[in-house]
Design a protein around this motif. Sequence first.
Motif, short mmCIF file in Angstrom:
data_model
loop_
_atom_site.label_atom_id
_atom_site.label_comp_id
_atom_site.label_asym_id
_atom_site.label_seq_id
_atom_site.Cartn_x
_atom_site.Cartn_y
_atom_site.Cartn_z
N PHE A 46 0.85 -1.02 0.28
CA PHE A 46 0.24 0.07 -0.43
C PHE A 46 0.51 1.48 -0.25
CE2 PHE A 46 -2.74 3.44 1.78
CZ PHE A 46 -4.06 2.98 1.00
N HIS A 47 0.64 2.48 -1.27
CA HIS A 47 1.68 3.57 -1.20
C HIS A 47 1.18 4.45 -0.75
CE1 HIS A 47 4.21 -0.16 -2.95
NE2 HIS A 47 3.81 0.55 -3.83
N ALA A 48 -0.49 5.31 -0.52
CA ALA A 48 -0.32 6.35 -0.49
C ALA A 48 -0.69 6.66 1.08
CB ALA A 48 -2.31 6.72 -1.16
N TYR A 49 0.01 6.16 2.06
CA TYR A 49 0.04 6.22 3.55
C TYR A 49 1.14 7.38 3.71
CZ TYR A 49 4.41 3.89 3.72
OH TYR A 49 5.96 3.83 3.23
N ARG A 50 0.55 8.07 5.18
CA ARG A 50 1.58 8.45 6.11
C ARG A 50 1.51 8.23 7.04
NH1 ARG A 50 -2.54 13.87 6.56
NH2 ARG A 50 -0.96 14.77 6.72
N VAL A 51 2.83 8.02 7.93
CA VAL A 51 3.08 8.19 8.89
C VAL A 51 3.43 9.08 10.05
CG1 VAL A 51 4.38 6.05 10.34
CG2 VAL A 51 3.34 5.53 8.26
N PRO A 52 2.33 9.73 10.40
CA PRO A 52 3.25 10.90 11.69
C PRO A 52 4.15 10.25 12.55
CG PRO A 52 1.20 10.29 11.86
CD PRO A 52 1.58 9.85 10.76
N SER A 53 4.98 11.22 13.30
CA SER A 53 5.51 10.74 14.26
C SER A 53 5.09 10.86 16.01
CB SER A 53 6.94 11.71 14.43
OG SER A 53 6.51 13.00 14.32
N LYS A 54 3.62 12.04 15.64
CA LYS A 54 3.23 11.56 16.82
C LYS A 54 1.46 11.94 15.80
CE LYS A 54 4.05 16.29 17.32
NZ LYS A 54 4.37 17.85 18.42
N ASN A 113 -3.74 -8.52 -1.67
CA ASN A 113 -2.51 -8.41 -1.84
C ASN A 113 -1.71 -7.88 -1.20
OD1 ASN A 113 -0.10 -9.91 -3.37
ND2 ASN A 113 -0.78 -7.72 -5.05
N ARG A 114 -1.95 -7.46 -0.07
CA ARG A 114 -1.52 -6.29 0.92
C ARG A 114 -1.89 -5.67 0.90
NH1 ARG A 114 3.70 -9.66 2.66
NH2 ARG A 114 2.68 -12.33 3.15
N LYS A 115 -2.16 -4.70 -0.30
CA LYS A 115 -2.57 -3.44 -0.98
C LYS A 115 -3.53 -2.66 -0.01
CE LYS A 115 -1.22 -4.56 -5.98
NZ LYS A 115 -1.23 -4.26 -7.43
N ILE A 116 -3.62 -2.70 1.40
CA ILE A 116 -4.53 -2.29 2.15
C ILE A 116 -3.82 -1.62 3.74
CG2 ILE A 116 -4.52 -4.58 2.84
CD1 ILE A 116 -7.85 -3.92 3.62
N LEU A 117 -5.27 -0.53 4.08
CA LEU A 117 -4.96 -0.15 5.44
C LEU A 117 -5.96 -0.43 5.77
CD1 LEU A 117 -2.91 3.08 5.62
CD2 LEU A 117 -4.89 3.34 6.76
#
Length: 302
Positions: A180-188, A240-244
């Motif tokens: 999955f490529h359209a993700y954001r991972v904030p530090s907080k 196929n793991r293309k999921i959030l």
Amino acid sequence: MTFQDVETARKTYWDKLKTRLGVSAIISVVAGVVLSIGGRSAILYATIITFVVFSLAAGITVFLTRKEATAYRKAYKGYFVEQNFQKIFTDLSYSHQAGLDPAVLDATEMITTGDLYNSNDLTVAKYQKVGFAQADAHIQRENVDQDGNVTYYTIFKGRVMIFEFPKKFNFKLELIGKKFHAYRVPSKDYATGRKMVKIDTESNEFNHTFKIFAQDGFETFYLLDPARIAKIQAIADRYNRKILFGFLENKMLVAIDDGKDSFEPPRAFKPIDEKAELKKVATEIKVITDFVDELSLAPIFS
């Protein structure tokens, strides 16, 4: 809305489209023949011009038949989609034109809305007394080359769904499928100031399937018990793991990057197979209901 209404709208659209495309083809061929008079060197030039003229004419034709195309799409959605939604869902609000507001996704701080965002088929309803909202979304990034030319490439095309979750929790948990490529991972979490940290579960398979970020490891393991891990793993394998998956504010966010635009009518050039289309729509509806059924989101008590 009846099936005959859909077929009438489809035939009206196709008749107008094919007539105008035919005229465009004739004009293009005539232009090519005229331009080719002048010897062999002119033939290649004439072929290119013919292609360009036809492409422009076809584009104009599509623009001039947009009213009929819209009528066909509206009829299809009314008969095949909305009427079937009404049989399965309660408290239904459906619009094939409206989409999920990008601000909703931005607020989760989990999915990026990119540089170009489009959404449609917004559905707000309840299934088995579980409230949800779902829509198709197409998210693109902008790319500017060294000459200043701008192009867009897709980072997400599929479904976004938000479900009411039966358990209460006061933290955020994000499960990002490895494809999955359209993700954001904030530090907080900017609303609470609590840090998001990467963690692992006791399941090696689950850890290889997802990047897992959470605010609180202890509460995460309360939410991700072995039974739920197994169910989420099965769903992730299906796509196929293309999921959030995102868990926040007693909601469960799901984004499936399957490359599809759901609930869309078939091309208009041939009559619709009603039984096949009903089966296709039922399969697309099941994508929504499976999350409620398989993850046991329905409340135990009314």
